[in-house]
Design a protein around this motif. Structure first.
Motif, PDB file in Angstrom:
ATOM      1  N   LEU B 313       1.981  -2.257   6.938  1.00 20.57           N
ATOM      2  CA  LEU B 313       2.094  -2.223   5.478  1.00 20.57           C
ATOM      3  C   LEU B 313       1.969  -3.633   4.906  1.00 20.57           C
ATOM      4  N   TYR B 318      -3.017  -0.012   5.334  1.00 23.40           N
ATOM      5  CA  TYR B 318      -2.244   1.116   4.832  1.00 23.40           C
ATOM      6  C   TYR B 318      -2.512   2.398   5.617  1.00 23.40           C
ATOM      7  N   SER B 321      -0.432   2.345   8.618  1.00 24.73           N
ATOM      8  CA  SER B 321       0.966   2.523   8.230  1.00 24.73           C
ATOM      9  C   SER B 321       1.251   3.994   7.915  1.00 24.73           C
ATOM     10  N   ALA B 347       3.184   3.255   1.163  1.00 23.46           N
ATOM     11  CA  ALA B 347       1.874   3.085   1.795  1.00 23.46           C
ATOM     12  C   ALA B 347       0.815   3.928   1.077  1.00 23.46           C
ATOM     13  N   ASN B 351      -2.319   2.489  -0.949  1.00 22.98           N
ATOM     14  CA  ASN B 351      -3.633   2.926  -0.490  1.00 22.98           C
ATOM     15  C   ASN B 351      -4.409   3.645  -1.582  1.00 22.98           C
TER      16      ASN B 351
END
Lengths: 188, 851
Positions: B313, B318, B321, B347, B351
């Motif tokens: 992260l 992302y 993660s 996340a 993202n």
């Protein structure tokens, strides 16, 4: 050779049939404001379903009126199927009781959609749909607008009503086609 | 017969008041924003002028909420004469909110009424930002059970074959009562369970934080199983998710999920050993990630994966993660789930997947409703929900068909209104003509436009007005621009920017300006703000480059759980000289019963405390709330531009030929008084429908010296005011409201006693009638010849009619009658019997169209 009067009669019958057909298959949207400030939107006509009970009498049927309803409370719109149950069976003679319906299952192009039923709220009377046969129970099932739209667009819809004993009765449209719901707000 | 004279001074004052009312164009409630997190809904009410929250009632379990406010000084100018407002907020369904009404009396008290469609429990909060009021609603009180539907009597006479007799229908009452749907949510029926082997698992990856569950559909002698994905508060949101599923689930549809289904789904999700759980979760989530739901992770492995997920992260990987957190959340239990669920949401957010982030936060709150970090997650979710659900703002008539198939590109809404305003001072002598103080047509348009994207949210707002003046030699036509800005927010970087005319209410910015402001959420609890622009004194004016500023601030949220802190600095220049150099701080503490907010704004160049402010409310019990506040500082706010006060110029540079910069700064200080003000009061619920509010306030300004040709201003001495009123609500029907009160105002020269009654009565669903009467007696005691007695009466009638929640017509007429009697010893007499009578009236007629 046809006479002019015959042509006129034929044309009159044809036009009348077309108009009746149009009236029968394309109900319009009807809205009313109830005493509680809710706007109840329905169609001008329901679909009439029938379940034959030939064991009791040749023409004995249970009927179910069904139609979509929108209840708008201050902009909060909820959708339901309204269900009016009627019967031409005098069950009192046989000591029979009508079963308690608990769910409506619509077979939409063969795919079942099940809707748990509840009582139509008393404070929303009168019922949103007129019925030619008096109903003895008014029920409703919460539905999504997406479901209403899919049913409206389906080529074939059949209905089953399940009761509290687990039994189910299949209802077929009494007068042919599934009514056009295109006039229902956002639903057709 | 007693001769009556019109008071020229009175006319002037009245014209000024009317002008101010006509020239201003704010609505009391500027905007209403709603958001919802699980069972908690938040209503943010943006106010058109500064108002201080005093108390609210009832506190729990009612479908109406009354919030008592005290109007700030700018309200008297900002609000139009009606000082009343009614809103049917778009998106109100998120909080079951039907409407918001605002009613102010002629003085400084106002009531904001929130009318809900079900009983609610809520808290009302306000920070140092007096332009914003926040109402947080918890789960509602149990709704009043609907009466069971009586079975209609059969009309057997009309039917040849009788329907069953009513005694036979008793079992029908066993049918459950139809709920009105307040607890219902929406789910997507993905597929029949038999089809699960054919699931497009990739399509479900973005929804891995949703609840997947299985419902039984009994059909004849067998039971079919359906895989469902839930839950969505509105069908529009479910429609957007359905659209994202696209062709992967062509037979999917949206279904209503009642409370029972939601509870069952929750059990399935919690019960890891359950068959349904395995079926749904294995199919929909574990397989979607192509990670077998293995026998479980060791604690060591969990710790390692948590660390990896967090590192991913931080380095902005992302996707990695998300994968790791999703896998960790397949573990049914463990302390790691709390953090993993939250950071899965973070996340997703980073993202550029706000919908998934919302889902993750909602699930987090379902799973961990309490705890010190719950507020933080709620704020994360509120921030997302406030900007993202475009569909909530859709007009009710907008087709849901379109909404369910495609997410809307832009949502546009707003209102348009026109009011004719007229103010007349009646002549009491036949020789004189009535004086028309105002005759104007005020046209306003409010326009909001928003677009929510996967990464960028864009929003813009315009609040425009035009006043057409019909009075010859009047103030003339005026174009008014209160707001005109565009917002862009980047979900990936947490950067947002606003460009245009705006009016932030925090961060040390004094008021409206043309410019740019931006923020960056550096950490989940730390946000950095910057702003720069050209101040605008009034919506009537255009900004000039003569005066400009720049500033920055940092906000820290939920420090020590219930504390928020902020610091700011602001540098302002006018005509090339330093205007203001501010540093300041804001602090807020909020708990269930106590809310305290404070602000200090210090000018480093003048070395003066420009503003020190603290306000607090303490809800002692469910019936009694006390409040208090204190403000000290400069009045008006000290800037170098204050030097032009009293001077025959409009700009500072016009004084440059005569004064040095140091002299101008001295002039500015001399024109600026020191203000000290405080108040305390209480609100108590005498009965569920009758509230009492009482308060005492005190205010004084010190003297200012003479300089630059401007006379000295003596100190005011203490100005004390005390009083109270009874507020009755819903006595006869919902929406009925009345206030009866008394107030005593005392200054060194004038004592005033006022009684007032204010009644608001809805008639039917559309018509509202409001009547108000204030009667005051003023005694001026500074005349050596004796006291000057004055009686003043202010009646008002206001009628409004709403329909379709979109259209409204308003009519208001009011008057002021006064009779001032001078002492008999006054020589020479002003008039024949030393009495002056004056009558003025105003009216306004207009409409508002919301779209």
């Amino acid at each position: 050779m046809r006479t002019g009067r015959g042509n006129i009669r034929s044309m009159t019958i044809a036009i009348t049939a077309m108009l009746l057909s149009a009236c029968a298959t394309t109900p319009s949207s009807v809205s009313r404001l109830d005493a509680g400030g809710r706007t109840v939107v329905a169609l001008s006509d329901t679909i009439l379903l029938a379940h034959a009970v030939p064991a009791l009498a040749a023409g004995a049927r249970d009927y179910a009126y069904i139609g979509p309803v929108e209840i708008n409370r201050m902009g909060n719109r909820r959708h339901y199927f309204w269900l009016g149950l009627a019967s031409t069976i005098d069950r009192t003679r046989g000591g029979l009781e009508p079963a308690v319906p608990v769910a409506l299952v619509l077979l939409v192009d063969g795919t079942p959609m099940r809707f748990p039923l509840g009582e139509w709220p008393a404070d929303l009377d009168p019922p949103p749909y007129p019925t030619t046969i008096p109903v003895y129970a008014t029920l409703a099932a919460p539905a999504s607008l997406d479901q209403i739209r899919r049913i409206a667009r389906a080529s074939n819809v059949e209905a089953e009503i399940q009761d509290d004993s687990g039994a189910e009765a299949r209802y077929l449209t009494f007068n042919g086609d599934w009514t056009d719901w295109s006039a229902f707000p956002d639903g057709g | 017969m007693r001769p009556r004279r019109r008071s020229p001074g009175g006319v002037t004052v009245f014209i000024v008041v009317l002008f101010a009312c006509g020239g201003a164009h704010a609505r009391a409630i500027d905007d209403v924003r709603l958001s919802r997190v699980a069972e908690e809904a938040t209503i943010e009410i943006e106010l058109g002028c500064a108002m201080r929250y005093d108390s609210h009632s009832p506190l729990d379990g009612n479908s109406e909420l009354y919030i008592r406010m005290t109007l700030g000084n700018d309200c008297h100018l900002a609000l139009r004469t009606g000082r009343s407002d009614l809103r049917h907020p778009a998106g109100g369904r998120m909080a079951s909110l039907a409407e918001i009404a605002f009613d102010a009396d002629q003085r400084d008290q106002a009531v904001i009424t929130l009318r809900f469609e079900r009983p609610v429990r809520g808290e009302v909060r306000q920070t140092t930002n007096l332009y914003l009021l926040t109402v947080v609603l918890g789960p509602g009180a149990p709704a009043t059970p609907q009466p069971a539907a009586p079975l209609p009597e059969p009309a057997r006479a009309t039917v040849a074959a009788a329907t069953p007799a009513s005694p036979r229908r008793e079992p029908m009452r066993l049918v459950r009562t139809l709920p009105y749907g307040d607890e219902d949510r929406f789910a997507i029926r993905l597929s029949a369970f038999e089809d699960s082997t054919d699931l497009d698992r990739e399509a479900l990856v973005p929804f891995s934080s949703q609840v997947f569950y299985v419902v039984d559909v009994p059909l004849g002698d067998h039971t079919m199983k359906e895989l469902r994905m839930g839950f969505f508060p509105t069908e529009e949101e479910a429609g957007r998710a359905l659209a994202r599923l696209g062709a992967s689930f062509p037979s999917a549809w949206i279904a209503v999920a009642d409370a029972g289904e939601q509870a069952e789904a929750a059990e399935q999700r919690i019960d890891a050993a359950g068959k349904a759980k395995e079926a749904a979760r294995d199919v929909a989530i574990a397989a979607a990630h192509e990670t077998p739901a293995d026998a479980g992770l060791s604690e060591e492995r969990i710790a390692t994966m948590m660390s990896e997920a967090k590192n991913a992260l931080v380095r902005r990987d992302y996707a990695r993660s998300i994968d790791l957190y999703s896998r960790l959340l397949q573990e049914p239990a463990g302390a790691h789930r709390r953090e993993a669920r939250e950071f899965l949401g973070v996340a997703f957010e980073k993202n550029g997947q706000p919908a998934n982030a919302r889902d993750a936060y909602e699930v987090w709150l379902d799973e961990f409703p309490d705890g010190p970090d719950a507020n933080r997650v709620r704020q994360r979710l509120a921030a997302l929900t406030t900007t993202a659900p475009a569909g909530e703002r859709k007009a009710p008539q907008t087709t849901l068909a379109a909404a369910s198939e495609d997410a809307p590109d832009w949502e546009i809404y707003g209102s348009a209104s026109q009011y004719y305003l007229r103010g007349v001072s009646l002549a009491h002598d036949s020789d004189d003509d009535d004086v028309v103080g105002q005759s104007a047509l005020l046209s306003r348009a409010l326009l909001f436009a928003r677009r929510s994207g996967e990464r960028f949210d864009v929003a813009s707002r315009a609040n425009l007005g035009y006043l057409h003046d019909f009075v010859e030699d009047g103030s003339g036509d005026q174009a008014l621009v209160s707001y005109a800005y565009i917002d862009v927010a980047d979900a990936k970087t947490d950067i947002s920017a606003r460009l245009g005319r705006q009016r932030p209410h925090a961060g040390g910015v004094l008021g409206r300006f043309d410019g740019v402001s931006g923020s960056y959420r550096w950490r989940p609890d730390l946000t950095v703000h910057v702003s720069a622009g050209f101040p605008v004194d009034s919506p009537r004016f255009r900004a000039t480059s003569d005066q400009w500023f720049y500033g920055a601030g940092i906000d820290l949220d939920n420090v020590f759980d219930a504390w928020d802190f902020g610091v700011f600095t602001n540098i302002q220049t006018v005509d090339g000289v330093a205007d203001r150099h501010a540093v300041g701080a804001e602090v807020q503490y909020h708990s269930q019963r106590v809310n305290v907010a404070g602000l200090v704004d210090y000018d480093a160049s003048y070395e003066i405390l420009n503003a020190g402010f603290i306000t607090g409310n303490w809800r002692i019990n469910d019936r009694l709330t006390v409040h208090g506040r204190y403000r000290g500082g400069a009045a008006p706010f000290l800037t170098t531009r204050n030097a032009i006060i009293g001077q025959p110029v409009n700009t500072l540079r016009e004084l440059f030929p005569d004064y040095t910069e140091g002299q101008l700064r001295s002039l500015a200080r001399n024109r600026t008084a020191e203000e000290r003000a405080g108040s305390a009061g209480l609100s108590t619920a005498l009965t569920p429908r009758l509230q009492l509010k009482a308060d005492v306030s005190w205010l004084e300004y010190n003297a200012t010296p003479a300089s630059g040709g401007v006379a000295a201003f003596p100190e005011t001495g203490p100005q004390v005011s005390w009083g109270g009123h009874l507020l009755g609500s819903g006595f006869f029907r919902a929406g009925h409201l009345f206030l009866v009160g008394y107030r005593h105002d005392e200054t060194e020269s004038v004592d005033t006693d006022t009684v007032f009654v204010d009644v608001r009565q809805p008639v039917g669903e559309r018509l509202r009638i409001q009547t108000r009467l204030d009667v005051s007696q003023r005694v001026a005691n500074q005349n050596p010849a004796g006291d000057i007695d004055q009686w003043i009466a202010n009646p008002m009638l206001r009628i409004s009619c709403d329909w379709a929640h979109r259209y409204r017509v308003e009519f208001e007429v009011g008057a002021q009658w006064s009779n001032r009697k001078f002492p008999a010893a006054l020589t020479p007499p002003l008039v024949e019997d030393n009495a002056i009578e004056q009558t003025d009236y105003y009216l306004q007629l207009g409409y508002i169209l919301d779209f």
